[in-house]
Design an enzyme around this catalytic site. Sequence first.
Site, mmCIF file in Angstrom:
data_model
loop_
_atom_site.group_PDB
_atom_site.id
_atom_site.type_symbol
_atom_site.label_atom_id
_atom_site.label_comp_id
_atom_site.label_asym_id
_atom_site.label_seq_id
_atom_site.Cartn_x
_atom_site.Cartn_y
_atom_site.Cartn_z
ATOM 1 N N ARG A 11 0.675 -0.943 -0.189
ATOM 2 C CA ARG A 11 -0.013 0.109 0.005
ATOM 3 C C ARG A 11 0.878 1.172 -0.156
ATOM 4 O O ARG A 11 2.071 1.367 0.130
ATOM 5 C CB ARG A 11 -1.300 0.130 1.834
ATOM 6 C CG ARG A 11 -1.892 -1.086 1.119
ATOM 7 C CD ARG A 11 -3.363 -0.801 1.704
ATOM 8 N NE ARG A 11 -3.070 -0.045 2.716
ATOM 9 C CZ ARG A 11 -3.739 -0.252 3.581
ATOM 10 N NH1 ARG A 11 -3.628 -0.851 4.448
ATOM 11 N NH2 ARG A 11 -4.238 1.020 4.546
ATOM 12 N N CYS A 12 0.820 2.331 -0.205
ATOM 13 C CA CYS A 12 0.871 3.383 -0.454
ATOM 14 C C CYS A 12 1.487 3.770 0.817
ATOM 15 O O CYS A 12 1.189 4.146 1.236
ATOM 16 C CB CYS A 12 -0.010 4.439 -0.781
ATOM 17 S SG CYS A 12 -1.521 5.706 -0.145
ATOM 18 N N PRO A 13 2.516 4.602 0.880
ATOM 19 C CA PRO A 13 4.037 5.243 -0.885
ATOM 20 C C PRO A 13 4.678 3.847 -0.889
ATOM 21 O O PRO A 13 5.223 3.969 -1.558
ATOM 22 C CB PRO A 13 4.632 6.034 0.257
ATOM 23 C CG PRO A 13 4.482 5.973 2.082
ATOM 24 C CD PRO A 13 3.634 5.034 2.200
#
Lengths: 95, 393
Positions: A11-13
């Site tokens: 998941r981001c980042p």
Amino acid sequence: MSQVVDARGMRCPLPVIHLARRAADEAPGTLLEVWSTDPAAASDVPAWCRMRGHDYLGAQPHEASVVGGAGHTAYLVRLAGDPQRPPAAGATAQP
Amino acid sequence: MANGAPGRAILDASSGPVHPLARETLLAAVDAGWADPRRLHGEGRTARRLLDQSREVLAAGLGVRPSEVAFAPDGPAAVRLAVDGIRYAGRRRGTRTVASAVEHSAVLVPGQHLVATTGQPDLFGLVPVDRLGRVDRDSWAAAVGTPGTVVAALQHANGEVGTLQPVEHAWDACRAAGVPLVVDAQASLGRVPPPPVYDVLAADARSWGGPGGLGVVVLPERTRWALDGPRDPDQAVAGATGHTPWVPLALAAAEAWQQTAAARDEDAAAAFALVERVRAAAAALPDVEVVGDPVDRLPHVVTFSALYADGEALVRELDRRGFAVASGSACTASTLEPSHVLAAMGALTHGNLRVTLPLAAHSRDRDDAVARFIAALPQVVADVRAELGAGRL
């Protein structure tokens, strides 16, 4: 032939961090393919390319399949000729 | 009480807090205006009088007649009612809706649902925005000029990035095409002058320091607007939308309007300068992009994104240090989808922080809060990047 940055399940980042790490190791002109399942990558990979001066070439969806496993999107990036990253401090969005 | 918990810096004022005098009015109205305004007894008549007064104050502030002011359960409901009523009134000409790509989800989600359920992408025209979040004028004119279009929706200003939209230009294009324009002023009323033109205006009392749970719909008499279903027998009390608000909410919203309107220009000038300082401080950090128009914007809103930083971690770390700040990053949303506004602008969606300044009337120490935020920011961003081993990328 492109190099794959496999960021599926991250998941981001994290997808962009993995992309940046790989980009630091690869020669200018290298074609990188970022595999990601994170919806934020659709915005953040092109935004990273813009901030770093690399070429964003688009995205290809890969449907889930028995052979390929869960579906993901491949984001294509061509690393810029100048390995020196542009200074980004003081950057402000321009129209 | 008016300044919140001691030491806390409130920098996420999109949902309030309530203006201190509106809070007092609300508490008093709980006793004085609790009754059903439709009742004929003394308590009911008092509630009716207070509701009518509230409507008159809001109408005067917006330069319309009291009969043109209706209510909704909240801001998003006001926007939905505004759009639905125009579309229903125009149903003989078509059903197509046009909206900018940065509109509130109250507009976008029903539009996307319509396309998904009918399989007709033409029924919802999404107009792109530029890097600053401003709608493209030519695309807007082309979209509203497409046959079958019966309603268009555009924000006065975007509450996430602050950019003001060219509402007058959009309205001209709508008039030329014979399409009514809904202006969503949920983020702007009380902070800047009301939009000069619209066919329906939708608002949220929270934006001017009023309470939650009160949306406002302004329906000028010339506008053709109607809802499906039977006629509301209570329309004289409830107004066109058929929603009779809890009277204390309406009264508190009117009090907040009067207070906020009287101080608006002074408050806005001070907020604009504070945001200017936040913008400069954020832009000076390595790999931080400040998003939205630097000048033609709401005075009290700024958002920026830090490359290689986790938005959720930024919010948590700032919260631990006493700052309440919002984020448009995916990891901070229940949906795992990043802010559609940032995405539509081509902005970085991770590592995002959004500052919405409260009114000075609520937070008299907001100058100090901003100064402390600016001082804390470099270390917070560096710490969060270091957590992910991304400090040197």
